[in-house]
Design a protein around this motif. Sequence first.
Motif, PDB file in Angstrom:
ATOM      1  N   THR A  55      -9.048  -2.343   0.984  1.00 29.00           N
ATOM      2  CA  THR A  55      -8.595  -2.256   2.492  1.00 29.00           C
ATOM      3  C   THR A  55      -7.150  -1.825   2.392  1.00 29.00           C
ATOM      4  OG1 THR A  55      -8.196  -4.632   2.412  1.00 29.00           O
ATOM      5  CG2 THR A  55     -10.542  -3.748   3.186  1.00 29.00           C
ATOM      6  N   GLY A  56      -6.451  -1.954   1.056  1.00 25.27           N
ATOM      7  CA  GLY A  56      -5.016  -1.801   1.171  1.00 25.27           C
ATOM      8  C   GLY A  56      -4.251  -2.965   1.164  1.00 25.27           C
ATOM      9  N   ARG A  57      -4.968  -4.155   1.345  1.00 27.69           N
ATOM     10  CA  ARG A  57      -4.269  -5.460   1.380  1.00 27.69           C
ATOM     11  C   ARG A  57      -3.303  -5.658   0.182  1.00 27.69           C
ATOM     12  NH1 ARG A  57      -3.858 -10.488  -1.928  1.00 27.69           N
ATOM     13  NH2 ARG A  57      -3.651 -12.244  -0.314  1.00 27.69           N
ATOM     14  N   ASN A  58      -3.825  -5.215  -0.929  1.00 29.75           N
ATOM     15  CA  ASN A  58      -2.904  -5.613  -2.134  1.00 29.75           C
ATOM     16  C   ASN A  58      -1.771  -4.960  -2.233  1.00 29.75           C
ATOM     17  OD1 ASN A  58      -4.501  -7.979  -3.110  1.00 29.75           O
ATOM     18  ND2 ASN A  58      -5.863  -6.400  -4.299  1.00 29.75           N
ATOM     19  N   LEU A  59      -1.940  -3.671  -2.045  1.00 34.73           N
ATOM     20  CA  LEU A  59      -0.775  -2.592  -2.023  1.00 34.73           C
ATOM     21  C   LEU A  59       0.202  -3.351  -0.901  1.00 34.73           C
ATOM     22  CD1 LEU A  59      -2.578   0.659  -2.291  1.00 34.73           C
ATOM     23  CD2 LEU A  59      -1.068  -0.371  -3.973  1.00 34.73           C
ATOM     24  N   VAL A  60      -0.353  -3.510   0.185  1.00 32.60           N
ATOM     25  CA  VAL A  60       0.811  -3.994   1.254  1.00 32.60           C
ATOM     26  C   VAL A  60       1.582  -5.221   0.643  1.00 32.60           C
ATOM     27  CG1 VAL A  60       0.953  -5.311   3.545  1.00 32.60           C
ATOM     28  CG2 VAL A  60      -0.592  -3.201   3.278  1.00 32.60           C
ATOM     29  N   THR A  68      11.330  -1.641  -3.760  1.00 31.64           N
ATOM     30  CA  THR A  68      11.970  -0.277  -4.208  1.00 31.64           C
ATOM     31  C   THR A  68      11.020   0.672  -4.847  1.00 31.64           C
ATOM     32  OG1 THR A  68      12.792  -1.110  -6.440  1.00 31.64           O
ATOM     33  CG2 THR A  68      14.209  -1.335  -4.438  1.00 31.64           C
ATOM     34  N   THR A  69       9.634  -0.166  -4.947  1.00 29.61           N
ATOM     35  CA  THR A  69       8.599   0.950  -5.874  1.00 29.61           C
ATOM     36  C   THR A  69       7.951   1.851  -4.926  1.00 29.61           C
ATOM     37  OG1 THR A  69       6.960  -0.851  -5.077  1.00 29.61           O
ATOM     38  CG2 THR A  69       8.139  -1.222  -7.260  1.00 29.61           C
ATOM     39  N   LYS A  70       7.346   2.794  -5.433  1.00 29.65           N
ATOM     40  CA  LYS A  70       6.421   3.631  -4.770  1.00 29.65           C
ATOM     41  C   LYS A  70       5.168   3.401  -5.158  1.00 29.65           C
ATOM     42  CE  LYS A  70       5.207   8.110  -3.335  1.00 29.65           C
ATOM     43  NZ  LYS A  70       5.643   8.313  -1.992  1.00 29.65           N
ATOM     44  N   LEU A  71       4.121   3.608  -4.159  1.00 28.18           N
ATOM     45  CA  LEU A  71       2.882   2.615  -4.181  1.00 28.18           C
ATOM     46  C   LEU A  71       1.782   3.798  -4.083  1.00 28.18           C
ATOM     47  CD1 LEU A  71       3.494  -0.021  -1.671  1.00 28.18           C
ATOM     48  CD2 LEU A  71       3.415  -0.105  -4.083  1.00 28.18           C
ATOM     49  N   TYR A  72       0.537   3.737  -5.072  1.00 26.01           N
ATOM     50  CA  TYR A  72      -0.296   4.480  -5.256  1.00 26.01           C
ATOM     51  C   TYR A  72      -1.772   3.843  -5.202  1.00 26.01           C
ATOM     52  CZ  TYR A  72       3.282   7.748  -6.862  1.00 26.01           C
ATOM     53  OH  TYR A  72       4.520   8.418  -6.826  1.00 26.01           O
ATOM     54  N   GLY A  73      -2.630   4.461  -4.878  1.00 29.03           N
ATOM     55  CA  GLY A  73      -3.986   3.823  -4.689  1.00 29.03           C
ATOM     56  C   GLY A  73      -5.367   4.810  -4.602  1.00 29.03           C
ATOM     57  N   ILE A  74      -6.186   4.412  -5.478  1.00 34.58           N
ATOM     58  CA  ILE A  74      -7.576   5.216  -5.463  1.00 34.58           C
ATOM     59  C   ILE A  74      -8.638   4.440  -5.170  1.00 34.58           C
ATOM     60  CG2 ILE A  74      -6.741   6.878  -7.183  1.00 34.58           C
ATOM     61  CD1 ILE A  74      -8.314   5.653  -9.274  1.00 34.58           C
ATOM     62  N   ALA A  84      -7.736   1.310   4.436  1.00 37.69           N
ATOM     63  CA  ALA A  84      -6.503   1.115   3.537  1.00 37.69           C
ATOM     64  C   ALA A  84      -5.207   1.868   4.286  1.00 37.69           C
ATOM     65  CB  ALA A  84      -6.907   1.528   2.225  1.00 37.69           C
ATOM     66  N   ARG A  85      -5.587   2.988   4.812  1.00 39.79           N
ATOM     67  CA  ARG A  85      -4.553   3.993   5.385  1.00 39.79           C
ATOM     68  C   ARG A  85      -3.981   3.285   6.573  1.00 39.79           C
ATOM     69  NH1 ARG A  85      -8.319   8.099   3.646  1.00 39.79           N
ATOM     70  NH2 ARG A  85      -7.472   9.278   1.538  1.00 39.79           N
ATOM     71  N   LYS A  86      -5.008   3.028   7.363  1.00 39.49           N
ATOM     72  CA  LYS A  86      -4.508   2.085   8.768  1.00 39.49           C
ATOM     73  C   LYS A  86      -3.612   1.116   8.220  1.00 39.49           C
ATOM     74  CE  LYS A  86      -8.316   3.505  11.432  1.00 39.49           C
ATOM     75  NZ  LYS A  86      -9.749   3.199  11.938  1.00 39.49           N
ATOM     76  N   LYS A  87      -4.076   0.295   7.372  1.00 35.11           N
ATOM     77  CA  LYS A  87      -3.202  -0.937   6.894  1.00 35.11           C
ATOM     78  C   LYS A  87      -1.913  -0.788   6.546  1.00 35.11           C
ATOM     79  CE  LYS A  87      -5.831  -4.167   5.300  1.00 35.11           C
ATOM     80  NZ  LYS A  87      -5.466  -5.616   6.665  1.00 35.11           N
ATOM     81  N   VAL A  88      -1.848   0.309   5.482  1.00 32.65           N
ATOM     82  CA  VAL A  88      -0.557   0.860   5.009  1.00 32.65           C
ATOM     83  C   VAL A  88       0.373   1.157   5.913  1.00 32.65           C
ATOM     84  CG1 VAL A  88       0.483   2.422   3.611  1.00 32.65           C
ATOM     85  CG2 VAL A  88      -1.328   1.195   2.599  1.00 32.65           C
TER      86      VAL A  88
END
Length: 218
Positions: A55-60, A68-74, A84-88
């Motif tokens: 769901t993107g929870r952890n990336l958020v 300052t990091t760049k985030l990626y997810g698959i 995930a896209r909506k949450k981010v």
Amino acid sequence: MFAKIEHGPLMDRVYRHQRHFYDATRKYYLLGRDPMIAGLMPPANGSILEIGCGTGRNLVMAGAAYPTTKLYGIDISNEMLTTARKKVTAAGLGERTELAYADAAKFDPSALFGRAQFDRIFISYAVSMIPQWESVMREAVNHLAPGGQLHIVDFGDLKDLPGAAKAALYKWLEWYHVTPRNNLFAVAQDIAAATGAHAEAQRLYRGFAWISIISRPG
């Protein structure tokens, strides 16, 4: 239209409806996620990839902890990626986050994101759902930058839980196609030995959750 990857259709069926209330319910038993994120500590302006971003929870959470990091997810579920896209985006992280549909066991980050390596890669409660999980771990280590780390949090062996509770939990996990990897630490040690890396094991909550860290030399 998205092309379907093996195992993807199953995950879409599992999460088509669950994704709408997944985070609200999983916080009670997907333990260890926040300690794992707190332990990432990427370098300034570094990169973080989540395999099985759900769901993107952890990336958020990671984006807030490391601004300052760049985030990626698959992820292999189109349904989860939609959420995930909506949450981010709602968290204001859209400009520094890239998400893609991919099979964790054979993905090409250069083709997906234009980069081959990441400072930190993490997998949260996904190796217990991925049939070829050992291959996924090896593939992830191959995509670590020098000095990079792979962090995995998942169900442990439940060793110190009461017998009845342990049996009931195993049965419940089976309903959701979840299989705790009781040899996770051993596999991590083997991968580390084969790649000149270092493996670290952390046991949390009486064995309910495990955190495995593989660190590549700088």
